[in-house]
Design a protein around this motif. Structure first.
Motif, PDB file in Angstrom:
ATOM      1  N   PHE A 124     -20.531   1.104  12.645  1.00 57.85           N
ATOM      2  CA  PHE A 124     -19.441   0.996  11.746  1.00 57.85           C
ATOM      3  C   PHE A 124     -19.677   1.386  10.163  1.00 57.85           C
ATOM      4  CE2 PHE A 124     -17.120  -1.814   8.615  1.00 57.85           C
ATOM      5  CZ  PHE A 124     -15.862  -1.453   8.972  1.00 57.85           C
ATOM      6  N   ILE A 125     -21.011   0.903   9.695  1.00 59.52           N
ATOM      7  CA  ILE A 125     -21.310   1.198   8.437  1.00 59.52           C
ATOM      8  C   ILE A 125     -21.296   2.881   8.078  1.00 59.52           C
ATOM      9  CG2 ILE A 125     -23.206   0.938   6.516  1.00 59.52           C
ATOM     10  CD1 ILE A 125     -23.523  -1.635   8.115  1.00 59.52           C
ATOM     11  N   ILE A 126     -21.955   3.478   9.145  1.00 59.45           N
ATOM     12  CA  ILE A 126     -21.994   4.964   9.049  1.00 59.45           C
ATOM     13  C   ILE A 126     -20.787   5.595   9.127  1.00 59.45           C
ATOM     14  CG2 ILE A 126     -23.072   6.889  10.030  1.00 59.45           C
ATOM     15  CD1 ILE A 126     -25.043   5.421   8.720  1.00 59.45           C
ATOM     16  N   ALA A 127     -19.862   4.948   9.923  1.00 57.79           N
ATOM     17  CA  ALA A 127     -18.456   5.574  10.520  1.00 57.79           C
ATOM     18  C   ALA A 127     -17.451   5.398   8.993  1.00 57.79           C
ATOM     19  CB  ALA A 127     -17.774   5.294  11.629  1.00 57.79           C
ATOM     20  N   GLU A 128     -17.534   4.190   8.632  1.00 53.64           N
ATOM     21  CA  GLU A 128     -16.589   3.658   7.671  1.00 53.64           C
ATOM     22  C   GLU A 128     -17.398   2.763   6.513  1.00 53.64           C
ATOM     23  OE1 GLU A 128     -13.025   1.570   9.185  1.00 53.64           O
ATOM     24  OE2 GLU A 128     -13.452   2.598  11.067  1.00 53.64           O
ATOM     25  N   PRO A 129     -17.999   3.536   5.701  1.00 52.70           N
ATOM     26  CA  PRO A 129     -19.030   3.105   4.854  1.00 52.70           C
ATOM     27  C   PRO A 129     -18.034   2.186   3.565  1.00 52.70           C
ATOM     28  CG  PRO A 129     -19.048   5.282   4.303  1.00 52.70           C
ATOM     29  CD  PRO A 129     -18.292   4.969   5.506  1.00 52.70           C
ATOM     30  N   PRO A 130     -18.805   1.400   2.979  1.00 51.74           N
ATOM     31  CA  PRO A 130     -17.973   0.479   1.687  1.00 51.74           C
ATOM     32  C   PRO A 130     -17.564   1.722   0.703  1.00 51.74           C
ATOM     33  CG  PRO A 130     -20.234  -0.541   2.199  1.00 51.74           C
ATOM     34  CD  PRO A 130     -20.181   0.841   2.996  1.00 51.74           C
TER      35      PRO A 130
ATOM     36  N   LEU B 268     -21.633  -8.067   6.342  1.00 49.20           N
ATOM     37  CA  LEU B 268     -20.614  -8.315   7.630  1.00 49.20           C
ATOM     38  C   LEU B 268     -20.953  -9.340   8.262  1.00 49.20           C
ATOM     39  CD1 LEU B 268     -20.615  -4.305   8.859  1.00 49.20           C
ATOM     40  CD2 LEU B 268     -18.433  -5.535   7.937  1.00 49.20           C
ATOM     41  N   ALA B 269     -22.197  -9.894   8.530  1.00 49.22           N
ATOM     42  CA  ALA B 269     -22.467 -10.868   9.390  1.00 49.22           C
ATOM     43  C   ALA B 269     -21.987 -12.274   8.573  1.00 49.22           C
ATOM     44  CB  ALA B 269     -23.979 -10.891   9.585  1.00 49.22           C
TER      45      ALA B 269
ATOM     46  N   LEU C 135     -13.125  -9.527  21.660  1.00 50.26           N
ATOM     47  CA  LEU C 135     -14.108  -9.631  20.448  1.00 50.26           C
ATOM     48  C   LEU C 135     -13.280  -9.029  19.250  1.00 50.26           C
ATOM     49  CD1 LEU C 135     -16.830 -10.158  20.036  1.00 50.26           C
ATOM     50  CD2 LEU C 135     -17.544  -7.775  20.052  1.00 50.26           C
ATOM     51  N   SER C 136     -12.321  -8.042  19.508  1.00 49.61           N
ATOM     52  CA  SER C 136     -11.784  -7.742  18.185  1.00 49.61           C
ATOM     53  C   SER C 136     -10.799  -8.706  17.780  1.00 49.61           C
ATOM     54  CB  SER C 136     -10.974  -6.287  18.820  1.00 49.61           C
ATOM     55  OG  SER C 136      -9.945  -6.047  17.952  1.00 49.61           O
ATOM     56  N   ASP C 137     -10.019  -9.331  18.586  1.00 49.32           N
ATOM     57  CA  ASP C 137      -9.233 -10.433  17.895  1.00 49.32           C
ATOM     58  C   ASP C 137     -10.002 -11.571  17.242  1.00 49.32           C
ATOM     59  OD1 ASP C 137      -7.211  -9.234  18.972  1.00 49.32           O
ATOM     60  OD2 ASP C 137      -6.146 -10.700  20.318  1.00 49.32           O
ATOM     61  N   ILE C 138     -11.326 -11.887  17.764  1.00 50.19           N
ATOM     62  CA  ILE C 138     -12.117 -12.760  17.148  1.00 50.19           C
ATOM     63  C   ILE C 138     -12.353 -12.059  15.650  1.00 50.19           C
ATOM     64  CG2 ILE C 138     -14.482 -13.928  16.880  1.00 50.19           C
ATOM     65  CD1 ILE C 138     -13.118 -14.797  19.274  1.00 50.19           C
ATOM     66  N   ALA C 139     -12.620 -10.897  15.547  1.00 54.96           N
ATOM     67  CA  ALA C 139     -13.116 -10.052  14.371  1.00 54.96           C
ATOM     68  C   ALA C 139     -11.721 -10.412  13.432  1.00 54.96           C
ATOM     69  CB  ALA C 139     -13.528  -8.692  14.490  1.00 54.96           C
ATOM     70  N   VAL C 140     -10.728 -10.007  14.046  1.00 53.75           N
ATOM     71  CA  VAL C 140      -9.336 -10.290  12.987  1.00 53.75           C
ATOM     72  C   VAL C 140      -9.160 -11.425  12.383  1.00 53.75           C
ATOM     73  CG1 VAL C 140      -6.803 -10.125  13.254  1.00 53.75           C
ATOM     74  CG2 VAL C 140      -8.038  -8.548  14.563  1.00 53.75           C
ATOM     75  N   PHE C 141      -9.427 -12.495  13.515  1.00 52.99           N
ATOM     76  CA  PHE C 141      -9.132 -13.945  12.991  1.00 52.99           C
ATOM     77  C   PHE C 141     -10.327 -14.201  11.803  1.00 52.99           C
ATOM     78  CE2 PHE C 141     -10.585 -18.537  12.984  1.00 52.99           C
ATOM     79  CZ  PHE C 141      -9.455 -19.060  13.275  1.00 52.99           C
ATOM     80  N   GLU C 142     -11.572 -13.777  11.865  1.00 56.07           N
ATOM     81  CA  GLU C 142     -12.355 -13.887  10.853  1.00 56.07           C
ATOM     82  C   GLU C 142     -12.355 -13.252   9.648  1.00 56.07           C
ATOM     83  OE1 GLU C 142     -16.318 -13.390  13.372  1.00 56.07           O
ATOM     84  OE2 GLU C 142     -16.549 -15.790  12.672  1.00 56.07           O
ATOM     85  N   TRP C 143     -11.682 -12.077   9.574  1.00 57.16           N
ATOM     86  CA  TRP C 143     -11.226 -11.283   8.467  1.00 57.16           C
ATOM     87  C   TRP C 143     -10.265 -12.002   7.749  1.00 57.16           C
ATOM     88  CZ3 TRP C 143     -13.415  -8.306   5.374  1.00 57.16           C
ATOM     89  CH2 TRP C 143     -12.534  -7.686   4.477  1.00 57.16           C
TER      90      TRP C 143
ATOM     91  N   SER D 145     -12.555  -4.574   6.325  1.00 50.00           N
ATOM     92  CA  SER D 145     -11.182  -4.676   7.016  1.00 50.00           C
ATOM     93  C   SER D 145     -11.003  -3.940   8.212  1.00 50.00           C
ATOM     94  CB  SER D 145     -10.076  -4.500   5.857  1.00 50.00           C
ATOM     95  OG  SER D 145     -10.236  -3.138   5.609  1.00 50.00           O
ATOM     96  N   GLY D 146     -11.726  -2.892   8.408  1.00 50.72           N
ATOM     97  CA  GLY D 146     -11.658  -1.965   9.488  1.00 50.72           C
ATOM     98  C   GLY D 146     -12.499  -2.218  10.660  1.00 50.72           C
ATOM     99  N   PHE D 147     -13.540  -3.194  10.484  1.00 54.41           N
ATOM    100  CA  PHE D 147     -14.242  -3.774  11.337  1.00 54.41           C
ATOM    101  C   PHE D 147     -13.729  -4.089  12.948  1.00 54.41           C
ATOM    102  CE2 PHE D 147     -18.131  -6.508  12.499  1.00 54.41           C
ATOM    103  CZ  PHE D 147     -19.029  -5.288  13.208  1.00 54.41           C
ATOM    104  N   PRO D 148     -12.638  -4.987  12.818  1.00 52.30           N
ATOM    105  CA  PRO D 148     -11.806  -5.386  13.999  1.00 52.30           C
ATOM    106  C   PRO D 148     -11.318  -4.181  14.882  1.00 52.30           C
ATOM    107  CG  PRO D 148     -11.324  -6.732  12.178  1.00 52.30           C
ATOM    108  CD  PRO D 148     -12.040  -5.703  11.761  1.00 52.30           C
ATOM    109  N   GLY D 149     -10.648  -3.048  14.087  1.00 51.97           N
ATOM    110  CA  GLY D 149     -10.486  -1.796  14.599  1.00 51.97           C
ATOM    111  C   GLY D 149     -11.451  -1.031  15.365  1.00 51.97           C
ATOM    112  N   PHE D 150     -12.394  -0.945  14.526  1.00 54.63           N
ATOM    113  CA  PHE D 150     -13.739  -0.188  15.124  1.00 54.63           C
ATOM    114  C   PHE D 150     -14.317  -0.802  16.272  1.00 54.63           C
ATOM    115  CE2 PHE D 150     -18.051   0.323  15.562  1.00 54.63           C
ATOM    116  CZ  PHE D 150     -18.223   1.997  15.391  1.00 54.63           C
TER     117      PHE D 150
END
Lengths: 249, 286
Positions: free
Chosen positions: A70-76, A47-48, A104-112, A86-91
């Motif tokens: 996140f990993i525990i909630a939505e594991p690979p 993720l990093a 922060l979430s929009d930054i994650a969307v951008f990086e994804w 893909s679910g990290f920005p929403g998380f």
């Protein structure tokens, strides 16, 4: 003795449990504790590597805690870890401790999105010379689509500037303006090179319209309608030069 | 293949792409995790195509989950098959482990008890994979951090039965043998005595880290440092027993410069040279 299926079900549950005291856990099953640590560490690293700016903004420790949750909630779900996240920005958007950083979430969307552009199928984009060779009436009826390695991004925050500031070495945030200024950008990959190109409001309307299946003439009208300052010639030249288009199939 | 005469390979890492393409280092082959190349397109494919034209590739999968009760990941098998068709690797391997189950990928090589039932499951999985890929695969001995009480047989017995019944080969990771020997308390040379070395198709040399869990010293195979002297000794021992064999310098975390990796590979090559010349290798190991 448990069957293999029962054994693995027990391990699955333990690996995906969030709230266990790790030291207690290690005393019961050191092997399980070490493998759980491996799982969380390797997945967090994955993720990093995609969400580097998110990590830089919140710091390593905060990122580790958020990634673990996140990993525990939505594991690979697939061994292709490139596809994970893909679910990290929403998380992040719904992660209360990150509530003080609404962008922060929009930054994650951008990086994804950028990550997706980097891995998208290769395609031959139309060259700028293709457009200049067309008669005006042909141009207006052209049906264009973005190549797979191109995406449009939009946020009500200055996401592109924040991301750019974190690309400089060393990171320089002094030139950053206000955070709540909208950003629009086109990401495109050509010949192994990834570019992020800022878009005007009109250009964003134009590309969205093309993406929605409009022909070039209609998309231009929509852009003008949405942004009276839209400069048709200048934007056509600029967007053709990005080599982000292919003919729609 | 330009450099196929050398049995020594190194891990292919993105940070070395341009240097490899530019300098064309003298190395026998490259190892890679096929999962890292399962995107639709992008830079990694462009580079891999160029590298595959010049060097043999060994695909070292972590995704088939051969040891899970529900059978191997068939979706992943299809993707692996496509990648094999695209790049024609000289070897394909996975691990004596499970990595996914119940719809979750755990991104680690998880252990399972060695029993008649799990042997049956594993043999079926290998059979299915070999049939689909139309080739023999290699299975790697894992690192273990603690003995599993549920096991009925030794790992070497399990692997010997597996290779005999399924026809697969062995990927012998000498660092894993050493890590297990320290964590579980046995003499690593006894593992070489017990395993059917005629089935070894590839050898891995890597580094590990020493950690402490609940007051207990535990070695973890993080592939993040140079090969330790004890593992070089095991390599010498193995070469004395079976002669030169395709050998990987495996380095996955804290990846060093390409130059440093190639130095480790050269060290392995020097062992092979002595072996080919009929020399006694134990002296080199110190």
């Amino acid at each position: 003795m448990p069957s293999l299926a029962e054994y693995q079900a027990t391990w699955r549950d333990a690996l995906l449990t969030q709230d266990r005291d790790d030291s207690e856990f290690a005393a019961v099953s050191p092997a399980l504790a070490i493998h759980k640590n491996n799982f969380l560490f390797a997945t967090r690293e994955a993720l990093a590597s995609v969400f580097g700016t998110v990590s830089a903004l919140v710091g390593e420790e905060f990122f580790a805690a958020m990634a673990k949750a996140f990993i525990i909630a939505e594991p690979p779900t697939s061994p292709v870890i490139l596809d994970y996240g893909s679910g990290f920005p929403g998380f992040i958007a719904n992660f209360p401790p990150a509530g003080t950083l609404p962008y922060l979430s929009d930054i994650a969307v951008f990086e994804w999105d950028l990550h997706q552009v980097a891995l998208a199928a290769d395609a031959q984009a139309l060259e700028p010379s293709f457009f200049s060779a067309q008669a005006v009436e042909t141009l207006l009826s052209l049906e264009l689509a973005l190549i797979p390695g191109a995406r449009i991004f939009q946020s009500k925050f200055a996401v592109v500037d924040i991301w750019r500031a974190h690309k400089s070495v060393p990171v320089d945030l002094t030139s950053l303006g206000p955070i709540d200024v909208a950003s629009r950008a086109l990401m495109v990959r050509n010949d192994g090179l990834l570019s992020v190109i800022s878009l005007t409001k009109g250009e964003k309307f134009f590309l969205d319209a093309l993406n929605n299946g409009e022909d070039l003439g209609t998309a231009t009208a929509i852009a003008l309608d949405g942004d009276p300052a839209y400069d048709i010639l200048e934007s056509n030249r600029k967007l053709a030069a990005t080599r982000c288009f292919q003919l729609r199939e | 293949m330009a450099y196929a005469e050398s049995p020594i390979g190194i891990s292919l890492k993105p940070q070395h792409y341009s240097e490899i393409l530019h300098d064309r280092p003298q190395i026998g082959w490259f190892e890679l995790h096929p999962e890292n190349y399962m995107s639709e397109g992008g830079e990694s494919h462009r580079v891999l195509s160029a590298i595959a034209d010049r060097y043999p590739l060994s695909f070292h999968s972590v995704g088939l989950s051969l040891g899970r009760a529900e059978g191997p990941d068939l979706t992943h098998l299809e993707r692996l098959d496509r990648l094999c068709s695209d790049y024609d690797p000289c070897r394909v391997s996975d691990h004596l482990a499970w990595t996914s189950s119940g719809g979750t990928f755990f991104n680690d090589l998880l252990p399972f008890p060695y029993t008649q039932a799990s042997l049956e499951t594993f043999c079926n999985a290998v059979d299915l994979v070999q049939t689909r890929l139309g080739r023999r695969i290699l299975v790697e001995n894992p690192s273990q951090y603690a003995a599993l009480d549920e096991s009925e047989m030794a790992e070497s017995d399990f692997l010997n039965a597996l290779t005999r019944r399924s026809g697969c080969g062995l990927l012998l990771d000498l660092n894993n043998i050493y890590v297990c020997s320290q964590n579980l308390g046995f003499d690593p040379t006894t593992y070489l005595d017990a395993i059917d070395l005629s089935q070894v198709g590839e050898v891995h040399l890597a580094g590990h880290t020493c950690s402490e869990w609940m007051g207990r010293k535990i070695l973890i195979d993080d592939h993040g440092s140079e090969v330790c002297s004890e593992v070089w000794s095991l390599f010498a021992d193995l070469l004395n027993r079976i002669g030169p064999v395709s050998t990987l310098i495996e380095w996955d975390t804290d990846v060093p410069s390409l130059e440093r990796l190639l130095q480790e590979a050269e060290k392995a090559q020097s062992y092979v040279r002595v072996c080919v010349a009929g020399g006694e290798l134990r002296a080199l190991a110190s």
